[in-house]
Design an enzyme around this catalytic site. Structure first.
Site, PDB file in Angstrom:
ATOM      1  N   ASP A  81      10.307  22.623  44.134  1.00  0.00           N
ATOM      2  CA  ASP A  81      10.427  21.287  43.547  1.00  0.00           C
ATOM      3  C   ASP A  81      11.819  20.755  43.861  1.00  0.00           C
ATOM      4  O   ASP A  81      12.802  21.507  43.871  1.00  0.00           O
ATOM      5  CB  ASP A  81      10.164  21.320  42.038  1.00  0.00           C
ATOM      6  CG  ASP A  81      11.082  22.250  41.286  1.00  0.00           C
ATOM      7  OD1 ASP A  81      12.168  21.808  40.853  1.00  0.00           O
ATOM      8  OD2 ASP A  81      10.726  23.435  41.107  1.00  0.00           O
ATOM      9  N   ASP A 170       7.604  16.488  33.024  1.00  0.00           N
ATOM     10  CA  ASP A 170       8.697  17.445  32.853  1.00  0.00           C
ATOM     11  C   ASP A 170       9.309  17.188  31.482  1.00  0.00           C
ATOM     12  O   ASP A 170      10.053  16.229  31.284  1.00  0.00           O
ATOM     13  CB  ASP A 170       9.716  17.226  33.977  1.00  0.00           C
ATOM     14  CG  ASP A 170      10.939  18.137  33.856  1.00  0.00           C
ATOM     15  OD1 ASP A 170      11.026  18.896  32.875  1.00  0.00           O
ATOM     16  OD2 ASP A 170      11.816  18.057  34.744  1.00  0.00           O
ATOM     17  N   GLU A 172      11.535  19.021  28.629  1.00  0.00           N
ATOM     18  CA  GLU A 172      12.418  20.164  28.428  1.00  0.00           C
ATOM     19  C   GLU A 172      13.658  19.720  27.679  1.00  0.00           C
ATOM     20  O   GLU A 172      13.745  18.601  27.187  1.00  0.00           O
ATOM     21  CB  GLU A 172      12.781  20.788  29.778  1.00  0.00           C
ATOM     22  CG  GLU A 172      13.453  19.796  30.734  1.00  0.00           C
ATOM     23  CD  GLU A 172      13.934  20.439  32.029  1.00  0.00           C
ATOM     24  OE1 GLU A 172      14.885  21.252  31.948  1.00  0.00           O
ATOM     25  OE2 GLU A 172      13.365  20.123  33.107  1.00  0.00           O
TER      26      GLU A 172
END
Length: 282
Positions: A81, A170, A172
């Site tokens: 990624d 994503d 986090e």
């Protein structure tokens, strides 16, 4: 303001008793809300610039670095990624090293687009990889549905061509402030649900969730409701994947290091290449 010169003596001044008591009363009655919040206190000159976040940024800060997984299954498929940090990527070099799938950061919040997105997203496709896009969530800036729209409008779309993977949320640690973006666990679950529902409405696909187990526990309270529909991309920089977030019995992808032998973070797909194609096709 009078200047105090070395050696001079300042005369002492005393407040009348009534004024002193009034001042003390004001100090003692300042509302608790006036105190800085966790998010405010942790947002300082050392925080990175908005837009600079990328997959695993919080993992490095909280869980440290890792190495190549030991004893992983032979049927796993190597991936990477990338984000704007990598700039123009040498995709042929990655292909020659055995990388067969890639995700590129497209957006963050509703304020940032990766300036290298076209080279990274199209470049991986052009060398034969199966590719996808991810969105770095900032639940403290705008709502989940608004960020899903921004993502879908700027690179997060999907087409059933066997080479395009579903978009990734994503979610986090917050690199800019409070770890959970100032949200309660229930409010965070609501935000994530709003994003996932809008993304599916826009693209017809269930988004992949990228997260770390410790963040998921801290910020969602071990919520289990997304595991049935949304594939898990687990972040853990260690030789084993460890405990998964609540609800998931297996992972689809595993980001195992941010310091791989070639550019970008390195990942394992939990299956052979035909399973990567199956995820792309939906």
């Amino acid at each position: 303001m009078p200047v105090h010169r070395p050696g001079s003596v300042r005369p002492r001044r005393f407040l009348p008793a009534g004024l002193l008591l009034a001042a003390l009363s004001l100090v003692l009655t300042v509302p608790a809300s006036a105190a800085p919040t966790t998010a405010t206190a942790s947002t300082d000159a050392t925080a990175p610039a908005r837009g600079s976040a990328h997959m695993g940024m919080g993992v490095v800060a909280h869980d440290g670095q890792g190495g190549v997984p030991a004893g992983t299954r032979a049927v796993q498929t190597e991936g990477v990624d990338v984000s704007g940090h990598q700039g123009d990527v040498a995709w042929q070099t990655l292909w020659n090293s055995g990388v067969r799938w890639a995700y590129t950061k497209a957006t963050e919040g509703t304020y940032y687009r990766n300036p290298y997105f076209a080279q990274q997203y199209n470049g991986s496709y052009d060398v034969g990889m199966i590719r996808g896009a991810y969105h770095f969530a900032t639940p403290d800036t705008t709502g989940g549905a608004a960020q899903a729209d921004y993502f879908a409008d700027h690179g997060g779309g999907w087409s059933k061509d066997g080479r395009t993977l579903p978009g990734v949320l994503d979610i986090e640690w917050n690199p800019y402030g409070d770890a959970c973006y100032g949200r309660t666990q229930s409010a965070m679950v609501t935000w994530i649900r709003d994003f996932l529902n809008r993304y599916k409405a826009r693209t017809g696909r269930d988004a992949v969730i990228y997260t770390a187990t410790s963040w998921w526990t801290q910020c969602t309270g071990d919520y289990v409701g997304f595991a049935a529909a949304n594939p898990l991309w687990i972040a853990r920089y260690a030789s084993t994947v460890g405990t998964l977030p609540a609800g998931w019995s297996y992972y689809t992808m595993w980001q195992y290091t941010s310091s791989g032998p070639t550019v970008g973070d390195h990942d394992k797909f939990n299956g052979a290449l035909d399973r990567v194609v199956a995820l792309a096709n939906g």
